[in-house]
Motif scaffolding. Structure first.
Motif, PDB file in Angstrom:
ATOM      1  N   LEU A 157       0.835  -1.201   0.000  1.00 28.40           N
ATOM      2  CA  LEU A 157       0.000   0.000   0.000  1.00 28.40           C
ATOM      3  C   LEU A 157       0.870   1.251   0.000  1.00 28.40           C
ATOM      4  O   LEU A 157       0.555   2.239  -0.676  1.00 28.40           O
ATOM      5  N   ALA A 158       1.981   1.224   0.745  1.00 26.18           N
ATOM      6  CA  ALA A 158       2.903   2.357   0.773  1.00 26.18           C
ATOM      7  C   ALA A 158       3.525   2.600  -0.601  1.00 26.18           C
ATOM      8  O   ALA A 158       3.671   3.747  -1.038  1.00 26.18           O
ATOM      9  N   VAL A 159       3.889   1.529  -1.289  1.00 24.19           N
ATOM     10  CA  VAL A 159       4.430   1.653  -2.654  1.00 24.19           C
ATOM     11  C   VAL A 159       3.394   2.288  -3.574  1.00 24.19           C
ATOM     12  O   VAL A 159       3.707   3.173  -4.384  1.00 24.19           O
ATOM     13  N   SER A 160       2.147   1.827  -3.451  1.00 25.19           N
ATOM     14  CA  SER A 160       1.065   2.390  -4.251  1.00 25.19           C
ATOM     15  C   SER A 160       0.874   3.875  -3.952  1.00 25.19           C
ATOM     16  O   SER A 160       0.726   4.694  -4.868  1.00 25.19           O
ATOM     17  N   ASP A 161       0.913   4.246  -2.673  1.00 28.80           N
ATOM     18  CA  ASP A 161       0.723   5.639  -2.287  1.00 28.80           C
ATOM     19  C   ASP A 161       1.864   6.523  -2.779  1.00 28.80           C
ATOM     20  O   ASP A 161       1.637   7.635  -3.267  1.00 28.80           O
ATOM     21  N   THR A 174      -2.344   6.121 -12.479  1.00 29.00           N
ATOM     22  CA  THR A 174      -3.264   6.670 -11.477  1.00 29.00           C
ATOM     23  C   THR A 174      -4.334   5.661 -11.100  1.00 29.00           C
ATOM     24  O   THR A 174      -4.584   5.401  -9.914  1.00 29.00           O
ATOM     25  N   TYR A 175      -4.983   5.066 -12.103  1.00 28.12           N
ATOM     26  CA  TYR A 175      -6.042   4.095 -11.812  1.00 28.12           C
ATOM     27  C   TYR A 175      -5.473   2.800 -11.239  1.00 28.12           C
ATOM     28  O   TYR A 175      -6.106   2.156 -10.398  1.00 28.12           O
ATOM     29  N   LEU A 176      -4.294   2.403 -11.696  1.00 27.39           N
ATOM     30  CA  LEU A 176      -3.659   1.210 -11.139  1.00 27.39           C
ATOM     31  C   LEU A 176      -3.448   1.385  -9.637  1.00 27.39           C
ATOM     32  O   LEU A 176      -3.793   0.498  -8.843  1.00 27.39           O
ATOM     33  N   CYS A 177      -2.887   2.518  -9.229  1.00 27.51           N
ATOM     34  CA  CYS A 177      -2.632   2.763  -7.805  1.00 27.51           C
ATOM     35  C   CYS A 177      -3.930   2.920  -7.028  1.00 27.51           C
ATOM     36  O   CYS A 177      -4.034   2.474  -5.877  1.00 27.51           O
ATOM     37  N   TYR A 178      -4.923   3.545  -7.652  1.00 25.57           N
ATOM     38  CA  TYR A 178      -6.199   3.735  -6.959  1.00 25.57           C
ATOM     39  C   TYR A 178      -6.859   2.391  -6.666  1.00 25.57           C
ATOM     40  O   TYR A 178      -7.237   2.105  -5.520  1.00 25.57           O
ATOM     41  N   PHE A 179      -7.013   1.556  -7.686  1.00 23.90           N
ATOM     42  CA  PHE A 179      -7.660   0.259  -7.487  1.00 23.90           C
ATOM     43  C   PHE A 179      -6.824  -0.636  -6.570  1.00 23.90           C
ATOM     44  O   PHE A 179      -7.369  -1.378  -5.745  1.00 23.90           O
ATOM     45  N   ALA A 180      -5.487  -0.582  -6.718  1.00 20.47           N
ATOM     46  CA  ALA A 180      -4.621  -1.390  -5.859  1.00 20.47           C
ATOM     47  C   ALA A 180      -4.800  -1.016  -4.394  1.00 20.47           C
ATOM     48  O   ALA A 180      -4.844  -1.893  -3.518  1.00 20.47           O
ATOM     49  N   SER A 181      -4.932   0.278  -4.117  1.00 21.13           N
ATOM     50  CA  SER A 181      -5.116   0.702  -2.725  1.00 21.13           C
ATOM     51  C   SER A 181      -6.433   0.185  -2.164  1.00 21.13           C
ATOM     52  O   SER A 181      -6.502  -0.230  -1.002  1.00 21.13           O
ATOM     53  N   VAL A 182      -7.487   0.177  -2.984  1.00 22.90           N
ATOM     54  CA  VAL A 182      -8.783  -0.355  -2.543  1.00 22.90           C
ATOM     55  C   VAL A 182      -8.661  -1.831  -2.191  1.00 22.90           C
ATOM     56  O   VAL A 182      -9.108  -2.282  -1.125  1.00 22.90           O
ATOM     57  N   TYR A 183      -8.023  -2.604  -3.075  1.00 26.18           N
ATOM     58  CA  TYR A 183      -7.901  -4.045  -2.843  1.00 26.18           C
ATOM     59  C   TYR A 183      -6.950  -4.352  -1.694  1.00 26.18           C
ATOM     60  O   TYR A 183      -7.180  -5.297  -0.928  1.00 26.18           O
ATOM     61  N   LEU A 184      -5.871  -3.580  -1.574  1.00 23.00           N
ATOM     62  CA  LEU A 184      -4.903  -3.835  -0.500  1.00 23.00           C
ATOM     63  C   LEU A 184      -5.495  -3.507   0.862  1.00 23.00           C
ATOM     64  O   LEU A 184      -5.251  -4.234   1.834  1.00 23.00           O
ATOM     65  N   ILE A 185      -6.260  -2.425   0.951  1.00 25.25           N
ATOM     66  CA  ILE A 185      -6.939  -2.104   2.207  1.00 25.25           C
ATOM     67  C   ILE A 185      -7.897  -3.228   2.586  1.00 25.25           C
ATOM     68  O   ILE A 185      -7.993  -3.645   3.746  1.00 25.25           O
ATOM     69  N   ILE A 214      -0.209 -10.348  -5.430  1.00 21.66           N
ATOM     70  CA  ILE A 214      -0.074 -10.313  -6.886  1.00 21.66           C
ATOM     71  C   ILE A 214      -1.452 -10.255  -7.543  1.00 21.66           C
ATOM     72  O   ILE A 214      -1.668  -9.516  -8.524  1.00 21.66           O
ATOM     73  N   SER A 215      -2.398 -11.003  -6.994  1.00 23.38           N
ATOM     74  CA  SER A 215      -3.765 -10.987  -7.539  1.00 23.38           C
ATOM     75  C   SER A 215      -4.370  -9.590  -7.447  1.00 23.38           C
ATOM     76  O   SER A 215      -5.031  -9.122  -8.382  1.00 23.38           O
ATOM     77  N   ALA A 216      -4.146  -8.918  -6.315  1.00 24.65           N
ATOM     78  CA  ALA A 216      -4.668  -7.564  -6.137  1.00 24.65           C
ATOM     79  C   ALA A 216      -4.100  -6.607  -7.182  1.00 24.65           C
ATOM     80  O   ALA A 216      -4.832  -5.804  -7.787  1.00 24.65           O
ATOM     81  N   TRP A 217      -2.798  -6.713  -7.433  1.00 27.01           N
ATOM     82  CA  TRP A 217      -2.171  -5.838  -8.429  1.00 27.01           C
ATOM     83  C   TRP A 217      -2.636  -6.183  -9.846  1.00 27.01           C
ATOM     84  O   TRP A 217      -2.865  -5.274 -10.667  1.00 27.01           O
ATOM     85  N   LEU A 218      -2.797  -7.463 -10.140  1.00 21.62           N
ATOM     86  CA  LEU A 218      -3.230  -7.865 -11.492  1.00 21.62           C
ATOM     87  C   LEU A 218      -4.661  -7.410 -11.771  1.00 21.62           C
ATOM     88  O   LEU A 218      -4.966  -6.900 -12.856  1.00 21.62           O
ATOM     89  N   ILE A 219      -5.557  -7.613 -10.801  1.00 15.33           N
ATOM     90  CA  ILE A 219      -6.945  -7.158 -10.970  1.00 15.33           C
ATOM     91  C   ILE A 219      -6.975  -5.637 -11.138  1.00 15.33           C
ATOM     92  O   ILE A 219      -7.736  -5.099 -11.955  1.00 15.33           O
ATOM     93  N   SER A 220      -6.143  -4.950 -10.386  1.00 16.31           N
ATOM     94  CA  SER A 220      -6.064  -3.488 -10.498  1.00 16.31           C
ATOM     95  C   SER A 220      -5.568  -3.076 -11.875  1.00 16.31           C
ATOM     96  O   SER A 220      -6.075  -2.107 -12.463  1.00 16.31           O
ATOM     97  N   LEU A 221      -4.592  -3.813 -12.408  1.00 18.00           N
ATOM     98  CA  LEU A 221      -4.058  -3.501 -13.726  1.00 18.00           C
ATOM     99  C   LEU A 221      -5.113  -3.700 -14.811  1.00 18.00           C
ATOM    100  O   LEU A 221      -5.235  -2.889 -15.744  1.00 18.00           O
ATOM    101  N   VAL A 222      -5.880  -4.779 -14.698  1.00 17.83           N
ATOM    102  CA  VAL A 222      -6.949  -5.040 -15.667  1.00 17.83           C
ATOM    103  C   VAL A 222      -7.988  -3.921 -15.604  1.00 17.83           C
ATOM    104  O   VAL A 222      -8.414  -3.383 -16.646  1.00 17.83           O
ATOM    105  N   SER A 223      -8.407  -3.557 -14.403  1.00 19.54           N
ATOM    106  CA  SER A 223      -9.406  -2.487 -14.233  1.00 19.54           C
ATOM    107  C   SER A 223      -8.872  -1.166 -14.777  1.00 19.54           C
ATOM    108  O   SER A 223      -9.594  -0.422 -15.450  1.00 19.54           O
ATOM    109  N   ALA A 224      -7.593  -0.865 -14.494  1.00 16.60           N
ATOM    110  CA  ALA A 224      -6.991   0.379 -14.981  1.00 16.60           C
ATOM    111  C   ALA A 224      -6.897   0.387 -16.500  1.00 16.60           C
ATOM    112  O   ALA A 224      -7.115   1.425 -17.139  1.00 16.60           O
ATOM    113  N   SER A 225      -6.596  -0.774 -17.095  1.00 17.29           N
ATOM    114  CA  SER A 225      -6.493  -0.866 -18.555  1.00 17.29           C
ATOM    115  C   SER A 225      -7.838  -0.632 -19.214  1.00 17.29           C
ATOM    116  O   SER A 225      -7.930  -0.006 -20.277  1.00 17.29           O
ATOM    117  N   VAL A 226      -8.909  -1.132 -18.582  1.00 16.84           N
ATOM    118  CA  VAL A 226     -10.257  -0.893 -19.109  1.00 16.84           C
ATOM    119  C   VAL A 226     -10.588   0.597 -19.037  1.00 16.84           C
ATOM    120  O   VAL A 226     -11.096   1.189 -20.000  1.00 16.84           O
TER     121      VAL A 226
END
Length: 363
Positions: free
Chosen positions: A71-75, A113-124, A155-167
């Motif tokens: 989460l710190a890396v994402s922030d 931006t969206y990658l970090c946003y979604f990743a923070s949601v999933y990591l929290i 890794i799953s959290a980051w991958l799902i975030s990447l897919v969502s950000a790509s969309v």
């Protein structure tokens, strides 16, 4: 539109008067030149300090802190990309969100931006789930708290975030705006072309879809986290001891530590969802406009909400380390210990260098 500019490369032709809404207001300038540097600077230092503490103090290398480190890396990434995004635009053109000739910047900025946003949601949510298992289902937690499980979930959290950000990336585009400065005495030396990074305009369903993707993931995280927070609070308020052959003093220490971490993460999660709330209110307004053609707020109010949500985004990314240190004694001790070790190492190195210099002078 009233413009004498006639360049075939331009998507929109504007007169100087029509370009006024694209300029930075005094409030936007304060946000970019004052709020962003202060919040981003403090946030980057705070999150970097947390990563340093986890690295330096072996006792802090737990499953919870592994998620919090991600989460710190994402922030940190979000704070850096936000700073670059606004500063690049402000110091290169007088037009908001213009990227000069840097077309690729639009895709890169919004993807990160969206990658970090979604990743923070999933990591929290992952952090909450990990504490929920530890406190409410300790046997299951012992079975799943291994390194393999933790890494896979991260890794799953980051991958799902990447897919969502790509969309979400498909709903943004660059658009060339031309402005006629022929009658201006203020902007005569400024370029007439600006590449603006903006939401797709010729797609009635694109922006509502983007808002829906953001909103649905946020609401699901809120619902799941609220349920787990409730169960954690109930378990902490009703549990009186630990089972097993453990001394009473050790049981008390373990329970106190577990309770502190549980409360800290609940506080952290509540702050997270409060800080992200204004952005979701703005998304709801956009979605309502798409459905019924009416907005909940006037244009000025909606713009205020948008910029306030940006401030809250930054604050959320910066405030997490402060929450950890203020609400949990263990984290405060770890911060002190980590930097004390650095100070001791410097003193040893200085003393060693001094002894070497003495030996050299004697020889």
């Amino acid at each position: 539109m009233n413009s004498t500019h006639s360049d075939d490369d331009c998507d929109i032709l504007l007169s100087e008067e029509e370009a006024v809404p694209y300029f930075y207001t005094i409030y936007k300038k304060i946000f970019i030149l004052v709020i962003i540097p202060i919040v981003a600077g403090l946030g980057i230092l705070g999150n970097a300090a947390l990563l340093f503490v986890v690295y330096r103090v072996p006792e802090m290398r737990t499953v919870t802190n592994f998620y919090l480190s991600n989460l710190a890396v994402s922030d940190i990434t979000l704070l850096i990309i936000t700073t670059i995004r606004f500063m690049w635009s402000y110091f290169n053109t007088p037009i908001e969100f213009a990227f000069s000739s840097f077309h690729f910047g639009c895709a890169l900025v919004w993807l990160i931006t969206y990658l970090c946003y979604f990743a923070s949601v999933y990591l929290i949510t992952l952090v909450t789930f990990e504490r929920y298992l530890a406190i409410c289902h300790p046997i299951t937690h012992r079975m799943l708290k291994g390194r393999t499980w933790t890494v896979r979930m991260t890794i799953s959290a980051w991958l799902i975030s990447l897919v969502s950000a790509s969309v979400c990336l498909h709903f943004y585009e660059t658009e060339t705006i031309c402005i006629d400065w022929s009658n201006s005495t203020t902007f005569q030396n400024i370029a007439a072309k600006f590449v603006v990074c903006k939401a797709v305009t010729n797609c009635s369903w694109c922006w509502p879809t983007l808002a829906a993707i953001d909103f649905v993931q946020f609401v699901l995280a809120v619902i799941l986290s609220s349920y787990m927070y409730g169960r954690i609070i109930y378990a902490l308020s009703t549990r009186t001891g630990l089972t097993g052959e453990t001394s009473s003093e050790k049981q008390t220490t373990i329970l106190r530590t577990r309770n502190q971490i549980g409360r800290m993460l609940i506080l952290n999660g509540i702050i997270f969802f409060i800080c992200r709330g204004p952005n979701e209110i703005y998304n709801i307004d956009d979605f309502k406009y798409w459905l019924v053609g009416e907005r909940m707020f006037e244009s000025k109010t909606a713009t205020t909400i948008l910029w306030f949500s940006r401030v809250m985004w930054l604050l959320n990314s910066a405030v997490n380390p402060l929450v950890y240190s203020v609400s949990n004694q263990r984290y405060r001790r770890a911060f002190v210990e980590a930097f004390r070790r650095v100070d001791k190492r410097k003193k040893r190195s200085s003393s060693r260098n001094g002894n070497e210099n003495i030996m050299i002078s004697r020889s």
